[in-house]
Design an enzyme around this catalytic site. Structure first.
Site, short mmCIF file in Angstrom:
data_model
loop_
_atom_site.label_atom_id
_atom_site.label_comp_id
_atom_site.label_asym_id
_atom_site.label_seq_id
_atom_site.Cartn_x
_atom_site.Cartn_y
_atom_site.Cartn_z
N GLU A 17 1.25 17.11 -1.04
CA GLU A 17 2.01 15.83 -0.28
C GLU A 17 3.13 16.25 0.87
O GLU A 17 4.08 16.74 0.39
CB GLU A 17 2.17 15.09 -1.49
CG GLU A 17 2.82 13.63 -0.68
CD GLU A 17 3.12 13.23 -2.27
OE1 GLU A 17 2.23 12.45 -3.13
OE2 GLU A 17 3.32 12.08 -2.57
N ALA A 51 7.49 1.58 2.47
CA ALA A 51 6.85 0.32 1.99
C ALA A 51 7.69 -0.52 3.12
O ALA A 51 7.39 -1.77 2.95
CB ALA A 51 7.50 0.24 0.83
N HIS A 78 -1.43 7.53 2.64
CA HIS A 78 -1.08 6.77 2.15
C HIS A 78 -1.13 5.23 2.42
O HIS A 78 -0.51 4.83 3.56
CB HIS A 78 0.31 7.19 1.16
CG HIS A 78 0.58 8.34 0.19
ND1 HIS A 78 1.46 8.37 -0.70
CD2 HIS A 78 -0.27 9.40 1.13
CE1 HIS A 78 1.33 9.39 -1.12
NE2 HIS A 78 0.06 10.10 -0.58
N ARG A 108 0.35 -0.05 -4.97
CA ARG A 108 1.13 -1.09 -5.02
C ARG A 108 2.28 -0.97 -3.65
O ARG A 108 2.40 -2.50 -3.09
CB ARG A 108 1.57 -2.17 -6.24
CG ARG A 108 1.86 -3.52 -6.08
CD ARG A 108 2.46 -3.56 -7.69
NE ARG A 108 3.58 -1.98 -8.09
CZ ARG A 108 4.69 -2.37 -9.18
NH1 ARG A 108 4.17 -2.46 -9.78
NH2 ARG A 108 5.79 -2.14 -9.05
N GLY A 109 2.60 0.04 -4.40
CA GLY A 109 4.33 0.30 -3.88
C GLY A 109 5.29 -0.72 -4.82
O GLY A 109 4.95 -1.07 -5.47
N ALA A 124 -2.40 -2.52 -6.50
CA ALA A 124 -2.58 -1.60 -5.98
C ALA A 124 -4.56 -1.68 -6.48
O ALA A 124 -5.16 -1.48 -5.13
CB ALA A 124 -2.60 0.15 -6.53
N TYR A 144 0.34 7.53 -14.29
CA TYR A 144 2.07 7.81 -14.45
C TYR A 144 1.61 8.10 -16.18
O TYR A 144 1.51 7.14 -16.72
CB TYR A 144 2.67 6.46 -14.94
CG TYR A 144 2.61 6.23 -13.02
CD1 TYR A 144 3.78 6.32 -12.62
CD2 TYR A 144 1.58 5.17 -12.86
CE1 TYR A 144 3.91 5.75 -10.77
CE2 TYR A 144 1.71 4.88 -11.55
CZ TYR A 144 3.20 5.14 -10.84
OH TYR A 144 3.06 4.83 -9.60
N HIS A 148 3.72 3.63 -15.98
CA HIS A 148 4.95 3.02 -14.88
C HIS A 148 5.76 2.46 -15.74
O HIS A 148 5.66 1.50 -17.01
CB HIS A 148 3.43 2.58 -14.41
CG HIS A 148 4.07 1.77 -13.35
ND1 HIS A 148 4.88 0.34 -13.25
CD2 HIS A 148 4.29 2.76 -12.20
CE1 HIS A 148 5.84 0.52 -11.78
NE2 HIS A 148 5.19 1.13 -10.65
P1 FAD Z 1 -0.43 -0.60 -9.89
O1 FAD Z 1 -1.88 0.59 -9.55
O2 FAD Z 1 -0.45 -1.57 -8.82
O3 FAD Z 1 0.60 0.09 -11.38
C1 FAD Z 1 1.68 -1.42 -10.88
C2 FAD Z 1 2.02 -1.79 -12.55
O4 FAD Z 1 1.26 -2.56 -12.47
C3 FAD Z 1 2.13 -1.11 -13.25
O5 FAD Z 1 2.46 -1.24 -14.90
C4 FAD Z 1 0.04 -0.72 -14.14
O6 FAD Z 1 -0.53 -0.52 -15.58
C5 FAD Z 1 0.30 -2.92 -13.74
N1 FAD Z 1 -1.05 -2.42 -13.21
C6 FAD Z 1 -2.27 -2.44 -12.66
N2 FAD Z 1 -3.07 -2.64 -12.05
C7 FAD Z 1 -3.11 -3.77 -12.95
C8 FAD Z 1 -3.72 -4.72 -12.63
N3 FAD Z 1 -5.22 -5.82 -11.87
N4 FAD Z 1 -3.59 -6.35 -12.91
C9 FAD Z 1 -2.15 -6.59 -14.94
N5 FAD Z 1 -1.45 -4.77 -14.30
C10 FAD Z 1 -2.11 -4.36 -13.24
N6 FAD Z 1 4.96 4.55 -2.93
C11 FAD Z 1 5.63 4.03 -1.66
O7 FAD Z 1 6.21 3.17 -1.14
N7 FAD Z 1 4.69 4.71 -0.75
C12 FAD Z 1 3.91 6.51 -1.00
O8 FAD Z 1 3.73 6.41 0.28
C13 FAD Z 1 3.47 6.72 -2.37
N8 FAD Z 1 2.53 7.03 -2.95
C14 FAD Z 1 3.13 7.61 -4.21
C15 FAD Z 1 2.10 9.11 -4.65
C16 FAD Z 1 2.16 8.78 -6.13
C17 FAD Z 1 0.82 9.96 -6.06
C18 FAD Z 1 2.81 8.02 -6.65
C19 FAD Z 1 2.25 8.36 -8.67
C20 FAD Z 1 3.60 7.05 -6.46
C21 FAD Z 1 3.84 6.54 -4.87
N9 FAD Z 1 4.17 5.49 -4.68
C22 FAD Z 1 4.79 5.43 -3.41
C23 FAD Z 1 4.93 4.80 -6.22
C24 FAD Z 1 4.41 3.67 -6.18
O9 FAD Z 1 4.08 2.78 -5.01
C25 FAD Z 1 5.43 3.12 -7.22
O10 FAD Z 1 4.82 3.44 -8.04
C26 FAD Z 1 5.23 2.07 -7.14
O11 FAD Z 1 5.60 1.31 -8.19
C27 FAD Z 1 3.77 1.35 -8.25
O12 FAD Z 1 2.61 1.42 -7.56
P2 FAD Z 1 0.41 1.71 -8.02
O13 FAD Z 1 -0.68 1.74 -6.80
O14 FAD Z 1 1.09 2.87 -9.08
O15 FAD Z 1 0.87 0.32 -8.89
#
Ligand code: FAD
Length: 293
Positions: A17, A51, A78, A108-109, A124, A144, A148
């Site tokens: 990455e 983001a 991403h 999601r961010g 997401a 996570y 998370h």
């Molecule tokens: P989600 O998958 O949406 O999860 C967020 C929370 O919502 C969690 O608590 C989950 O349990 C809950 N949830 C998920 N789906 C649902 C649903 N349908 N209904 C109810 N609850 C739900 N950030 C950036 O800004 N840019 C990047 O390029 C970036 N790259 C990353 C790469 C990796 C490998 C990782 C691990 C993280 C990265 N991040 C990045 C950080 C990420 O954006 C944050 O951790 C953010 O807070 C959560 O994004 P997510 O896509 O994991 O969220």
């Protein structure tokens, strides 16, 4: 090539990455990093996405295109959605398609603290669904091992992974962790909830003390005593700390591989020295696992 095909072909996937340079820095800095990383031939390189909007986001498309079209290495862009409208996402998808990018890590961010959320997406999984309906991209998601921060507990977070998988994610990449037992505990829950997509373990070799504590605070990753002692011992000797960090990450990776992990995703921090040394330490193991295929 879509990343799911790489997982179909290989028992163990090894990826990097990188992140785009800051808006104030020249894009040329990343070209030097890529030049130095490209001969290591990882299975893919993913590029983070700012983001906050603006030119940093265009850089993600530009850099993923160079990785794929100049260096012939598969790339993953991403893409975050929390502050984006569908029209804004359409624009990004159009740009990625034009460059022949086939893979997206759908995120999601982080939720902005002091501004109103104006976007069309909540999770997401909403972005995964939307991209699936509006393009032919392979989609990855995050997970996570220590839960998370927005989740009540780890079990709830693991259950929520179902949403993005049902929406079409074909593999997951973990948040960094420093204690493999956290990962194995997470994997037991993953099995319990019948989550069957490949999961790559995200590993970040430590590069300096300040950075490691800041990242641990942001990500919620626990720092084991063993790790803390290394940091304390060598904090005033950056070269020694770097090599100790690489050795620690190598030990983590060897243990993960020995326990059958699907992939290793190395957070390179755009540091070719870290990427190359870690790569050289483990690449024979990676080849050994994939040899019979
Ligand atoms: P989600 O998958 O949406 O999860 C967020 C929370 O919502 C969690 O608590 C989950 O349990 C809950 N949830 C998920 N789906 C649902 C649903 N349908 N209904 C109810 N609850 C739900 N950030 C950036 O800004 N840019 C990047 O390029 C970036 N790259 C990353 C790469 C990796 C490998 C990782 C691990 C993280 C990265 N991040 C990045 C950080 C990420 O954006 C944050 O951790 C953010 O807070 C959560 O994004 P997510 O896509 O994991 O969220």
């Amino acid at each position: 090539m879509q990343i799911k095909e790489i997982f179909d072909k290989k028992k163990l996937v090894f990826s990097f990455e990188i992140f785009p340079p800051k808006a104030t820095s020249s894009i040329d800095t990343i070209y030097k990093t890529l030049e130095a990383l490209s001969d290591l031939r990882p299975d893919f390189i993913s590029v983070t996405y700012g983001a906050g909007g603006g030119s940093n986001q265009n850089k993600t498309t530009e850099i993923t295109s160079i990785i794929k079209n100049k260096y012939n290495i598969e790339s993953v862009a991403h893409l975050t959605c929390i502050s984006s409208t569908k029209n804004e996402i359409n624009e990004v998808l159009k740009g990625l398609k034009q460059e022949g990018i086939e893979n997206i890590l759908a995120l999601r961010g982080d939720i902005p603290l002091d501004e109103e959320i104006k976007g069309d997406f909540k999770h997401a999984s909403d972005l995964v669904k939307y991209v699936k309906d509006n393009g032919n991209f392979d989609l990855a998601g995050t997970c996570y091992p220590e839960g998370h921060m927005d989740s009540k507990n780890l079990e709830e977070d693991v259950k929520n992974l179902k949403y993005k998988i049902e929406a079409g994610v074909t593999h997951l990449i973990t948040q960094l962790f420093y204690d493999n037992n956290e990962f194995y505990n997470f994997m037991n829950l993953v099995k319990k909830y019948n989550i069957n997509v490949p999961i790559e373990a995200g590993i970040m070799p430590l590069t300096n003390k300040k950075q490691i504590y800041r990242i641990a605070e942001l990500s919620g990753s626990k720092i084991p005593d063993k790790y803390r002692k290394i940091v304390d011992k060598f904090e005033h000797d950056p070269d020694a700390l770097l090599d100790a960090g690489i050795a620690y990450a190598t030990e983590q990776i060897i243990d993960l591989i020995s326990n059958g992990v699907d992939g290793i995703h190395l957070y390179t921090m755009n540091n070719p020295y870290v990427a190359r040394k870690t790569h050289n330490n483990i690449i024979k193991l990676v080849h050994s696992i994939n040899r019979d295929l």
